[in-house]
Design a protein around this motif. Structure first.
Motif, PDB file in Angstrom:
ATOM      1  N   UNK A   1       0.798  -1.065  -0.059  1.00 58.69           N
ATOM      2  CA  UNK A   1       0.170   0.020  -0.047  1.00 58.69           C
ATOM      3  C   UNK A   1       1.113   1.311  -0.152  1.00 58.69           C
ATOM      4  N   UNK A   2       0.436   2.142  -0.313  1.00 55.63           N
ATOM      5  CA  UNK A   2       1.000   3.553  -0.363  1.00 55.63           C
ATOM      6  C   UNK A   2       1.241   4.124   1.081  1.00 55.63           C
ATOM      7  N   UNK A   3       2.071   5.026   1.146  1.00 60.60           N
ATOM      8  CA  UNK A   3       2.219   5.603   2.533  1.00 60.60           C
ATOM      9  C   UNK A   3       0.824   5.964   3.153  1.00 60.60           C
ATOM     10  N   UNK A   4       0.254   6.735   2.339  1.00 58.00           N
ATOM     11  CA  UNK A   4      -1.301   7.285   2.930  1.00 58.00           C
ATOM     12  C   UNK A   4      -2.183   6.187   3.136  1.00 58.00           C
ATOM     13  N   UNK A   5      -2.146   5.263   2.024  1.00 57.38           N
ATOM     14  CA  UNK A   5      -3.165   4.106   2.418  1.00 57.38           C
ATOM     15  C   UNK A   5      -2.803   3.509   3.678  1.00 57.38           C
ATOM     16  N   UNK A   6      -1.435   3.256   3.937  1.00 59.84           N
ATOM     17  CA  UNK A   6      -1.010   2.595   5.222  1.00 59.84           C
ATOM     18  C   UNK A   6      -1.298   3.112   6.493  1.00 59.84           C
ATOM     19  N   UNK A   7      -1.159   4.745   6.390  1.00 60.69           N
ATOM     20  CA  UNK A   7      -1.709   5.563   7.737  1.00 60.69           C
ATOM     21  C   UNK A   7      -3.257   5.227   7.808  1.00 60.69           C
ATOM     22  N   UNK A   8      -3.840   5.292   6.603  1.00 59.33           N
ATOM     23  CA  UNK A   8      -5.457   5.315   6.660  1.00 59.33           C
ATOM     24  C   UNK A   8      -6.031   4.026   7.161  1.00 59.33           C
ATOM     25  N   UNK A   9      -5.301   2.997   6.901  1.00 59.89           N
ATOM     26  CA  UNK A   9      -5.685   1.443   7.211  1.00 59.89           C
ATOM     27  C   UNK A   9      -5.175   1.109   8.464  1.00 59.89           C
TER      28      UNK A   9
END
Length: 153
Positions: free
Chosen positions: A82-90
């Motif tokens: 996952x992208x860094x933004x998606x990692x934080x979101x998830x």
């Protein structure tokens, strides 16, 4: 899970002394191993991947590399980080700080067999400046893995 929640979880399990404030960043395996003065294999890195449009967390030992073939054999899809933004979101955590304990959204956690045989493991603890020191048994009990997998080479 916030850092306060993580500390409370550790206190509940009488492991509060296993929370480590790092004097420098431990965002990468190499940085974490250097600042903790441990073998890079002891770093428990949490990778957040997409499996059929659902994020999952796979925890591997620091020097272990994700094998495309083995991952596909375990999950029936090719691995996609996952992208860094998606990692934080998830997960609720930034890249370099993903902890497999108490993740947002109750993400499934899988432990890779590369972790076996190591006396101590050091996963990140919410950000690049904090880590935990856990035995394999403690990591397994606290992260509630779905199952053990072999996705490393």
């Amino acid at each position: 899970m916030s850092l306060i929640d993580l500390k409370n979880e550790l206190s509940y399990h009488k492991l509060k002394d296993r929370y480590i404030d790092l004097p420098a960043t431990g965002a990468t395996v190499e940085e974490a191993a250097n600042v903790l003065q441990v073998d890079p294999d002891a770093i428990a890195k949490s990778l957040v991947l997409d499996v059929n449009q659902q994020p999952v967390v796979v925890v591997l030992s620091g020097n272990a590399r994700l094998s495309n073939q083995r991952f596909k054999a375990e999950f029936d899809v090719r691995p996609h980080l996952l992208s860094p933004d998606k990692v934080r979101e998830s997960t609720g955590y930034p890249v370099g700080g993903v902890n497999p304990i108490g993740l947002d959204n109750d993400l499934p956690v899988y432990l890779d067999t590369s972790l076996r045989g190591l006396p101590w493991l050091y996963p990140a603890a919410g950000d690049p400046y904090h880590a935990l020191k856990l035995s394999l048994t403690e990591l397994s009990e606290l992260s509630h893995p779905v199952r053990w997998v072999t996705v490393s080479q």
